[in-house]
Write a protein that holds these residues in place. Sequence first.
Motif, PDB file in Angstrom:
ATOM      1  N   TRP A 334      -0.069 -14.908   0.922  1.00 23.01           N
ATOM      2  CA  TRP A 334      -1.091 -14.371   1.814  1.00 23.01           C
ATOM      3  C   TRP A 334      -1.394 -12.935   1.402  1.00 23.01           C
ATOM      4  N   PRO A 335      -2.598 -12.662   0.914  1.00 21.38           N
ATOM      5  CA  PRO A 335      -2.918 -11.299   0.453  1.00 21.38           C
ATOM      6  C   PRO A 335      -2.809 -10.287   1.591  1.00 21.38           C
ATOM      7  N   ASN A 336      -2.191  -9.150   1.282  1.00 26.25           N
ATOM      8  CA  ASN A 336      -2.033  -8.060   2.260  1.00 26.25           C
ATOM      9  C   ASN A 336      -1.241  -8.495   3.489  1.00 26.25           C
ATOM     10  N   PHE A 337      -0.338  -9.445   3.311  1.00 24.38           N
ATOM     11  CA  PHE A 337       0.433  -9.952   4.438  1.00 24.38           C
ATOM     12  C   PHE A 337       1.252  -8.849   5.110  1.00 24.38           C
ATOM     13  N   SER A 338       1.808  -7.940   4.330  1.00 18.90           N
ATOM     14  CA  SER A 338       2.655  -6.885   4.889  1.00 18.90           C
ATOM     15  C   SER A 338       1.858  -5.764   5.529  1.00 18.90           C
ATOM     16  N   GLY A 339       0.551  -5.783   5.372  1.00 16.87           N
ATOM     17  CA  GLY A 339      -0.273  -4.732   5.943  1.00 16.87           C
ATOM     18  C   GLY A 339      -0.645  -3.687   4.918  1.00 16.87           C
ATOM     19  N   ARG A 340      -1.782  -3.059   5.135  1.00 14.20           N
ATOM     20  CA  ARG A 340      -2.270  -2.038   4.213  1.00 14.20           C
ATOM     21  C   ARG A 340      -1.502  -0.733   4.405  1.00 14.20           C
ATOM     22  N   GLU A 341      -1.240  -0.095   3.298  1.00 16.11           N
ATOM     23  CA  GLU A 341      -0.506   1.171   3.333  1.00 16.11           C
ATOM     24  C   GLU A 341      -1.426   2.346   3.623  1.00 16.11           C
ATOM     25  N   HIS A 345      -2.294   3.759   8.376  1.00 17.62           N
ATOM     26  CA  HIS A 345      -1.007   3.058   8.336  1.00 17.62           C
ATOM     27  C   HIS A 345      -1.109   1.741   9.109  1.00 17.62           C
ATOM     28  N   ARG A 346      -1.068   0.623   8.367  1.00 14.11           N
ATOM     29  CA  ARG A 346      -1.098  -0.699   8.989  1.00 14.11           C
ATOM     30  C   ARG A 346       0.044  -1.570   8.469  1.00 14.11           C
ATOM     31  N   ARG A 347       1.008  -0.952   7.835  1.00 11.04           N
ATOM     32  CA  ARG A 347       2.079  -1.720   7.190  1.00 11.04           C
ATOM     33  C   ARG A 347       3.169  -2.038   8.216  1.00 11.04           C
ATOM     34  N   GLU A 529      -3.450  -2.611  16.233  1.00 11.89           N
ATOM     35  CA  GLU A 529      -4.566  -3.536  16.387  1.00 11.89           C
ATOM     36  C   GLU A 529      -5.216  -3.843  15.049  1.00 11.89           C
ATOM     37  N   ASP A 530      -5.381  -2.822  14.219  1.00 11.36           N
ATOM     38  CA  ASP A 530      -5.950  -3.056  12.887  1.00 11.36           C
ATOM     39  C   ASP A 530      -5.017  -3.917  12.040  1.00 11.36           C
ATOM     40  N   ALA A 531      -3.705  -3.724  12.196  1.00 10.48           N
ATOM     41  CA  ALA A 531      -2.750  -4.526  11.424  1.00 10.48           C
ATOM     42  C   ALA A 531      -2.854  -5.995  11.807  1.00 10.48           C
ATOM     43  N   VAL A 532      -2.998  -6.293  13.098  1.00 14.46           N
ATOM     44  CA  VAL A 532      -3.154  -7.686  13.529  1.00 14.46           C
ATOM     45  C   VAL A 532      -4.475  -8.244  13.018  1.00 14.46           C
ATOM     46  N   ARG A 533      -5.531  -7.446  13.072  1.00 15.28           N
ATOM     47  CA  ARG A 533      -6.828  -7.895  12.584  1.00 15.28           C
ATOM     48  C   ARG A 533      -6.773  -8.196  11.081  1.00 15.28           C
ATOM     49  N   ASP A 534      -6.100  -7.331  10.329  1.00 21.72           N
ATOM     50  CA  ASP A 534      -5.959  -7.582   8.888  1.00 21.72           C
ATOM     51  C   ASP A 534      -5.169  -8.857   8.632  1.00 21.72           C
TER      52      ASP A 534
END
Length: 923
Positions: A334-341, A345-347, A529-534
């Motif tokens: 799953w791409p970007n599963f861990s969250g964007r750095e 900060h969405r990791r 919220e952005d991390a869940v959306r990603d």
Amino acid sequence: MLLLLLAPGLWFYGRALSDSAFFYRDAGHYYYPLFTWTSDYWQRGEFPLWNPHENLGVPLAADPTASLFYPVKLIFLLPGVTPLGRYALYIALHGWGAAAALYWTARQGGASRYAAALAAVGYAFGGVVLMQYANIVYLAGAAWLPLALYAGERMLSLASWRWSIVCGALWAMIVLAGDPQTAYHAALLTALFGLLQLVHSPWRQPSEAEASTSLLARLLSARLASSCALLATAVLAGGSLAAVQILPAWAWSRTSDRVRSDSPRTIYEAVARDTTESLPTTAEHLAETEPPSVADTAWRRSWRGLFGPPPPGAHHHHVYLFSVGPWRLAEAVWPNFSGREFPTHRRWTRLFNDEDGAWTPSLYLGLGPLLLGLAVWTLRGGDLRLRWLSWMLLLSLLAAFGWYGLGWLIQGVRTLTGAGGPLPLGPQVGGLYWLLSTFLPGYITFRFPAKWLTPAALALCLLAAAGWDRLFGDEPQGVQAASRWGWLAGGLVGGTTLLAIATLARQGALTSWFATAPADPLFGPIQAEDAVRDLLLTFGQTIVVGLLWAVFLLRRDMRRWLPGLVALTAIELCLAHSWMTPVAPRARFAARPAILSGVAANTPDAAIPNEPAAAPVRFFRQDPASFLPVAWASQSSADRSLQNLAWSRDTLFPKYPMLHHAGLVEAYGSASDYDFAALMYVARLQGPTSARGAALPHPAVLDLLGARYRILLDDYAYPGDERVSLPPADEESLLGAQLWQSPQEQPLLWITHRVEVLPPLSQNSRQVEARTQQVLDSLANPAETTAKDRLAVLEAAIEPSPLPSTAAPGANGPQEGCRLERYEPNEVQATVRLQRPGLLVLADHFDEDWRAEVTTGQGAPVSHPILRTNRVLRGLLLPAGEHRVRFFYCPSGLRTGAVISLLGWSLLLLAGIAWCGRRWSKK
């Protein structure tokens, strides 16, 4: 086909090639200033071998990351192109070069055109290799690695001496590009192919009588001798061709902090170290009044070094930074599963306390390469090349785990079961990277297990090329396998759909859980919220792409649309990773740092000189680990990356000073001289502590090193220092950082007649910290540290009192003086006038490769020994009179290495011309 390879590169590199520039991580503050500074000297017809801007001076020729001898660096001499344009072109060419090298390697291995294109796109533009634009030397290593492994395979398969030379030449190119660890990995993986060849493919097909021959007998066959000879030839050839880089680096490494330790870290250090060398000597033990017995200490240190947790801050600890947590393998699906750095900060995987940073924030290579690669993955049976790639993939991933070894697993089980407290066993123990560091010669000097991700990505993509041709071919076995993997892709889609539904259903609870992740010091609190959306977007992309792959695998009538799968992989990688290559306007690099503008505006008498021949003005900058604006940890901003770019430039971190003729007395790079590191360590033990808990060096030590200016946060200032008032615009851009200056004048060149002599330490002595403490204690006597005639402590095999204790009749101190006449990277010139014998001290780093010539009056130049002064400075004992002093740099091994490399490349070029001539004649 060419468009499929070029288009993703234009997507990722296009903006940097036009009007912007890469700046994230080391791309902006490390490699761009370093490469630009060296190319500026090249364009003036000079070749710098010493960098005087960091740590009082460091050997540039011995630093592989400078890649001074890499032929591709000639790009930086292109006329009519800006420095940032050359830098972007250098990065883009290696990115495209990685794609081209993988494509060619796959084609040579028998892959079809579209299969090779899929493998090339997944390798070059997947998260592992793409992110190396921020560490260009490792991107260059990734570009050469496919060719090096192919040459190694051909060398051992054909038992060819010609391919052995080619293999060595490719290893040399990786070393010259600045990535010796990847060259080491290439040699290990080539040896792995030879081992598999011995075990599974004997020298000839065994007869019935030989069928029961033991494995040991087969390993001891002539094939083993031949393979070892070929590998040795490749190593010798590579070492000879890269000798111009290897020999200076080897000489420098003997004095660096990477080879010094209190405890043996490898079996070689454990065997070589005797019990007398095992007494505690580091600063942490200086307060001990009764050290333990020699035998007890030797045993305890050996256990702690080999099996215990590495001490924080030591190189042994840095070795395991950027280890890849096993849970991150989900990112391959799953791409970007861990969250964007970044940019915010969405990791959310920071919830796992063990994750201390990501070498690359994405392991995604594309869903297609993953499915096709796993479809042909095998450790036993089948084609030898596929077995080799399969083992390469497995072992590379295990090595990339690094810190997460058997010790980490045991401790985790004990914690979950409540079996007790921590064990005296390091988490890295039992892991593959620990085995490599402990048992392979010299491997302990490398660091960062995540570098093994590049061979893993290469192996998976080459397996994907083989899987493409097998599953999309017309052979019955391939058709059946395609059907199985089509249903597997469909199952992945179904499972991902369930995960997406569950995420939607529990979105509120998931957001609350993510919100408990620790804040990032740079990017602030996590945007839950952005991390869940990603995460939902990640699942959505996998569902769409997985459905398309399932259709192509299950339906044979879709084969005419197969080229679209390559385009699909390129598109999904562009969408998944577009956030990983941020750029900044080039104008942001042209601005003068606020600190230097403030110095020039407020202290005209000490304005930063622009001419290269002048000595750089030195600054001390607070430790970067504790030197970020406090507000950043509690506030999030979409522009934080650009803010950090401005902050790093304005506060001189860490190589930006090189572009503006300034210097840092403590800059953080790939390695540091052990004596200098010990001096700063002991200076921090004696120095104050800021309100945020940061240990600062004692101001007297900074004065000794010529650092009159200090860049500190607003929560601390050295007592007695004077604050430099900066213009309001500069104050605002510094976000709380302040500039202070010492009231004492800090010349880089001075004369003294007060000398204390200590016997020199042996090169491998572990008494460095104790000696440093002794020297600083001697220098701490106020009666002997006057500005005009301060004490100097020499470490040399000379008489205890090399200077007369009293002045000669009529000798007048004020009539004495010294002045810097010229200050270049490779040469320093000064004039000195002495009324009586004295010591000339240059506040530059002592290095045995520096030489000195002294011309007295109208006489001829005479060589003078340079003495280690005050632990890290250079000193010259001079008689009375007027002298012209010239310091010049002669790196150990550089001349020998240059001759060997030049001869080797000349012979290789002649051999290549002769071979091409014979081929042309046959045609």
